[in-house]
Design a protein around this motif. Structure first.
Motif: not given
Length: 406
Positions: A133-134, A263-266, A373-374, A404-405
């Motif tokens: 996961g990384t 927040q900007e990623q969302t 990746f979510a 981390s993903v």
């Protein structure tokens, strides 16, 4: 007001390690003092967007520095001859000729045609890199991908790529303002090795043309204009290096930006139409190239002071990109920022030749990261190192960005 009346100007000093890691607070203080500050001897530094933007387009400033200046920076030898032949350090009319020919070779359609192959390369690198996961955004993605892209573009055989990249990193030292005596020999030797390598490769392309960029450069012609073999070889060497140096920094800083700003990623995930604007914001927020230099060809007035002919002018692109007079809340990452007149690709006659390719790479990389990746999150402390040369010199560059993903 003339240069003699400059005792109250702040001085731009590159010594504090904390500044080298994060120069933006210092940039802000300098902008508050005015658009101009002192650098080294006979050197001026410009900090604000309006002045930097205007000077990028001002024909009274040039890029052809005297040979004595380059001898002082890198020491006499092949690297000086290389610097005096490449497009970035030529002025009209020679710059115009070189740009027309190289632009014909590195065309926008060619850059756009690489979008799908770059996305596939990104997937392949991530497939091999993500464990538990990384992954490391620098070592696993930002460093290898642009080298793969430029090697593919130029048709460099797979077995030669590591050696070509290693020598290109040594050549990067030639772009520093000053190279320590102990490192000069490596820069000169790398120029000799790479010239021999690309000259041989180019002669083989002339004998058996391919569909790669190297063939296009070797065959470049417009009317009576054509490249000499020496110009073709040296500018191929330069394009190879510039093609991975700038984009490596863009991918690294963009990954750091996404991971640090959930927040900007969302917001970006919710509206993928913002991706082009987000890419421009990554370029603005932490410019891949912090500075560019010019030489005054005649007196120029900046901030009420007249800079004499023959002065070195350092344009702080990264400071201009954070100028409160041009950008609302410039310290905030805004993936929908519009308009966004950042100066990360320079401007005027010397606007970055590879800007289109860098944008194509950035769009492909960040698009695939969002698709695969979510969530992207910091997975540990980022590691920095002083940039040993190249366009960001002497600033620090990312050495590691653990992500981390999920």
């Amino acid at each position: 007001m003339t240069e003699a009346m400059d005792t109250q100007l702040p001085r731009f000093v590159l010594s504090d390690p904390e500044f080298l890691r994060d120069p933006y607070p210092v940039y802000r203080e300098l902008r508050e003092r005015g658009p101009l500050c002192r650098g080294g001897p006979a050197q001026w530094v410009v900090t604000r967007h309006a002045e930097v933007s205007a000077l990028l387009r001002d024909r009274r400033l040039g890029r052809e520095f005297p040979e004595e200046f380059q001898n002082m920076s890198v020491g006499p030898g092949p690297a000086v001859d290389f610097l005096r032949r490449i497009i970035i350090d030529r002025d009209p009319e020679e710059h115009t000729r070189l740009r027309r020919l190289l632009s014909r070779a590195l065309s926008p359609p060619l850059a756009r045609s690489l979008a799908e192959p770059i996305a596939a390369m990104t997937d392949d690198l991530l497939e091999r890199a993500v464990t538990g996961g990384t992954f490391d955004a620098v070592r696993d993605l930002a460093q290898p991908l642009p080298v793969l892209v430029m090697s593919t573009l130029l048709g460099i055989p797979r077995e030669d790529r590591a050696a070509v990249m290693e020598r290109s990193i040594d050549v990067s030292k030639a772009f520093a303002v000053f190279i320590p005596e102990a490192e000069r020999a490596a820069a000169h030797a790398a120029v000799v090795w790479l010239r021999d390598y690309f000259r041989d490769l180019m002669r083989r392309r002339r004998a058996r043309p391919g569909d790669d960029l190297l063939t296009a450069i070797a065959m470049a012609q417009e009317g009576d204009w054509r490249l000499t073999e020496e110009e073709a070889v040296d500018n191929t060497l330069f394009l190879y290096y510039a093609g991975f140096e700038t984009t490596t920094n863009l991918i690294a800083t963009g990954c750091a930006a996404l991971a640090r700003h959930p927040q900007e990623q969302t917001r970006l995930r919710a509206d993928r139409s913002l991706l082009p604007a987000a890419l421009e914001e990554f370029l603005r927020w932490d410019a891949p190239i912090h500075t560019t230099t010019r030489l005054t060809l005649e007196p120029v007035e900046v901030g009420g002071r007249t800079l004499r002919r023959g002065r070195v002018v350092v344009l702080l692109l990264a400071s201009a990109n954070h100028d409160e007079r041009r950008f609302a809340d410039p310290g905030r990452l805004d993936v929908g920022r519009h308009p966004n007149p950042h100066l990360s690709f320079g401007g005027g006659a010397h606007h970055c030749l590879g800007a289109m390719l860098a944008r194509v790479e950035g769009m492909a990389v960040f698009g695939r990261l969002l698709d695969r990746f979510a969530r992207l999150e910091p997975a540990g402390p980022e590691d920095w190192q002083p940039s040993g040369g190249g366009f960001r010199f002497p600033y620090c560059a990312y050495r590691s960005i653990p992500i981390s993903v999920r």
